[in-house]
Design a protein around this motif. Structure first.
Motif, mmCIF file in Angstrom:
data_model
loop_
_atom_site.group_PDB
_atom_site.id
_atom_site.type_symbol
_atom_site.label_atom_id
_atom_site.label_comp_id
_atom_site.label_asym_id
_atom_site.label_seq_id
_atom_site.Cartn_x
_atom_site.Cartn_y
_atom_site.Cartn_z
ATOM 1 N N GLU A 202 -50.545 32.543 -20.305
ATOM 2 C CA GLU A 202 -52.213 32.164 -21.075
ATOM 3 C C GLU A 202 -51.951 33.175 -22.066
ATOM 4 O O GLU A 202 -53.448 33.267 -22.234
ATOM 5 C CB GLU A 202 -52.476 32.347 -19.891
ATOM 6 C CG GLU A 202 -54.217 32.082 -20.067
ATOM 7 C CD GLU A 202 -55.492 31.515 -18.990
ATOM 8 O OE1 GLU A 202 -55.969 31.149 -19.072
ATOM 9 O OE2 GLU A 202 -54.712 32.091 -17.360
ATOM 10 N N PHE A 238 -54.659 24.798 -20.518
ATOM 11 C CA PHE A 238 -53.660 24.910 -21.839
ATOM 12 C C PHE A 238 -54.459 24.132 -22.600
ATOM 13 O O PHE A 238 -54.090 24.912 -23.617
ATOM 14 C CB PHE A 238 -52.374 25.589 -21.165
ATOM 15 C CG PHE A 238 -52.080 27.481 -19.727
ATOM 16 C CD1 PHE A 238 -53.253 27.544 -19.382
ATOM 17 C CD2 PHE A 238 -50.876 27.208 -19.053
ATOM 18 C CE1 PHE A 238 -53.409 28.312 -18.278
ATOM 19 C CE2 PHE A 238 -50.656 27.989 -18.874
ATOM 20 C CZ PHE A 238 -51.882 28.434 -18.123
ATOM 21 N N SER A 241 -56.832 25.389 -24.203
ATOM 22 C CA SER A 241 -57.139 26.629 -25.149
ATOM 23 C C SER A 241 -57.828 26.773 -26.782
ATOM 24 O O SER A 241 -57.238 26.177 -27.439
ATOM 25 C CB SER A 241 -55.872 27.422 -24.702
ATOM 26 O OG SER A 241 -55.903 28.328 -24.682
#
Length: 534
Positions: A202, A238, A241
């Motif tokens: 991340e 994710f 993102s």
């Protein structure tokens, strides 16, 4: 170059990759003599490289040969007490040569004191990478012997090396060592390491997102089914993102899990249906990446699908066949859905090349592919979709779960709303349903007006040979002019309908829809309360 310390170090490390079947006896003798000289005369990096090369060449050195004797003398003469990794190499090489290694082993048996020095040196930038690599080997051996250092401590150290080491070789050795350690860890400790590595993804650092995913993907397959599903949920997050590096790393990790997924059945027995559902979900995550609005993410999805899966030597022929029949139609749609730049074009060409090779091989070996979607009814779902909401997605999945294929038609404009541009709305819809199988967008260049019989005739021709349903809300049936008009041969009334009941409209007024005027088959459904009000 071999006369300098740097040149000798590079030469010996390069020689490690020589295939032994190609090494002639004369070449082996020259390399062994070279390594033995540097083992006696070099500094710590050269000594480590020399012992690694000697260990590699031992199988081609005959018993009692002069070269083998030279190695024995060099190993006995080397003073490696100042470095635990060197001492470990000396002990291992001496054992292979049949020497008495009890003295070396006594120094290594200091337990936590020796290991703590390796932990410290491995994280120093001044430590030569070859000593770090041998240190990884030493710590893995300690973990296998059940030393008091602690398996979790060693596993965490390997994960830190994967994140911070400046040398690619050390990163990869640490990754492979972590995979070898996975069976030695308890389920709770495996999950702890996996969570730490997922958090590292991340950060979005390119050196992390480039090297960690292949090992993290395989490590996740040591988690229990519940924890594996939780990790997939995290990877799905994710993918949303705003950082292309984070999303691309998530895709690469999912690809590694999918590539090695076959081993999971041996580690954790569970119903075949659950395993297949998880495999389908992972394939959906890759397709979600292919629908991304960021070019680097789409490129990574193409690389994983082509090079990582269809060109993989790990994935079996049967697994590739199942993956192809599952994703082929979605792939064709998503590849053509968005305009692509020059670099994405070449990624697409490379991915399709790998897929095409497999398709040709399958056609030669097993004949045509068998697709399930050919016999499914089609559901045509038109709307403005400004924006595409969870309510819309709930309708789509409910219809799909009835065993139908759903086609979403995004209207060009709306008389009653100030809608966003249609291509923006279309891309939002595409990204929202990319991971849902049997759900597609209807072609943008085939307009369909429900009030125009000619458009409805063309719609029937598009789905010729398949049962066709029109998806509408009960408020549309109650208020749209096309339903208030007299029924005719090809009017909207003649179509089969899936009607989603709505208790009230946007203003809170009760909806009374007259379904009796619809001559086609009618299926009525209702959304859960938490979705209906969206």
């Amino acid at each position: 170059a071999a006369e300098t310390e740097e040149g000798a170090f590079a030469l010996m490390n390069t020689a490690l990759n020589l295939p032994l079947e190609r090494v002639a006896p004369r070449d082996a003798a020259r390399l062994t003599g070279f390594a033995a000289w540097w083992l006696r005369s070099g500094e710590a990096p050269q000594q480590a490289a020399a012992m690694r090369l000697c260990r590699r060449l031992l199988p081609v050195l005959g018993p009692g040969s002069p070269q083998r004797e030279a190695v024995v003398q060099a190993v006995e003469a080397a003073d490696c007490r100042s470095s635990t990794p060197l001492l470990y190499l000396q002990s291992r090489l001496g054992r292979l040569l049949g020497l008495d290694v009890s003295g070396y082993q006594a120094l290594l048996d200091q337990g936590e004191e020796a290991a703590s020095g390796v932990f410290l040196d491995n994280l120093k930038t001044a430590t030569p990478w070859v000593l770090k690599a041998v240190g990884v080997e030493y710590l893995l051996d300690q973990a296998r012997q059940g030393e008091p250092v602690g398996a979790l401590h060693i596993a965490t150290h390997f994960s830190n090396l994967m994140k911070v080491s400046e040398n690619v070789v050390v990163r990869r050795m640490a990754g492979n060592a972590l995979l070898n350690m996975a069976p030695l860890l308890t389920p709770a400790r495996r999950n702890e390491v996996a969570v730490e590595l997922c958090e590292a993804l991340e950060t979005g650092q390119s050196e992390i997102s480039q090297y960690i995913p292949p090992y993290l993907g395989q490590f996740l397959l040591w988690l229990t089914p519940r924890e594996l599903d939780e990790s997939l949920n995290e990877l799905l997050r994710f993918l949303s993102s705003s950082s292309a590096n984070v999303a691309a790393a998530a895709l690469s990790t999912v690809g590694a899990v999918l590539e090695h997924y076959r081993v999971y059945a041996r580690r954790f027995p569970e119903p075949e249906e659950d395993r297949n559902r998880r495999r389908q979900r992972m394939a959906g995550l890759l397709l979600k990446g292919l629908a991304s609005c960021m070019d680097p993410v789409r490129q990574e999805a193409l690389r994983v699908l082509g090079e990582g899966l269809f060109a993989s030597k790990t994935l079996s022929y049967e697994e590739k066949t199942g993956l192809f029949t599952l994703t082929a139609k979605k792939l064709l749609f998503l590849i053509h859905e968005q305009p692509e730049g020059e670099l994405t074009f070449f990624h697409t060409a490379a991915a399709l090349s790998h897929i095409y090779r497999f398709a040709v091989e399958h056609r030669i070996e097993s004949g045509p592919f068998v697709f399930e979607w050919r016999d499914k009814a089609a559901a045509f779902f038109p709307g403005t979709f400004d924006p595409f909401s969870l309510s819309h997605k709930g309708i789509v999945t409910a219809i799909r779960d009835l065993g139908m294929e759903v086609y979403l038609a995004v209207d060009e404009f709306s008389w009653s709303k100030k809608a966003q541009p249609s291509l923006v709305r279309r891309q939002i819809v595409s990204m929202s349903v990319a991971n849902e199988f049997d759900v597609y967008l209807f072609p943008h260049d085939i307009p369909v007006n429900l009030a125009t019989p000619q458009d409805l005739r063309r719609l029937r021709q598009v789905f010729a040979g398949r049962e066709l349903y029109l998806v509408v809300g009960s408020d549309v049936v109650a208020n749209a002019s096309s339903y208030k008009a007299p029924a005719a041969g090809d009017s909207v009334h003649s179509l089969n309908h899936i009607v989603f009941r709505r208790a009230s409209d946007a203003e809170g007024q009760e909806i009374e829809a007259d379904l009796s005027r619809i001559t086609g088959r009618v299926v009525q459904l209702q959304l859960p309360t938490h979705l209906e009000d969206i």
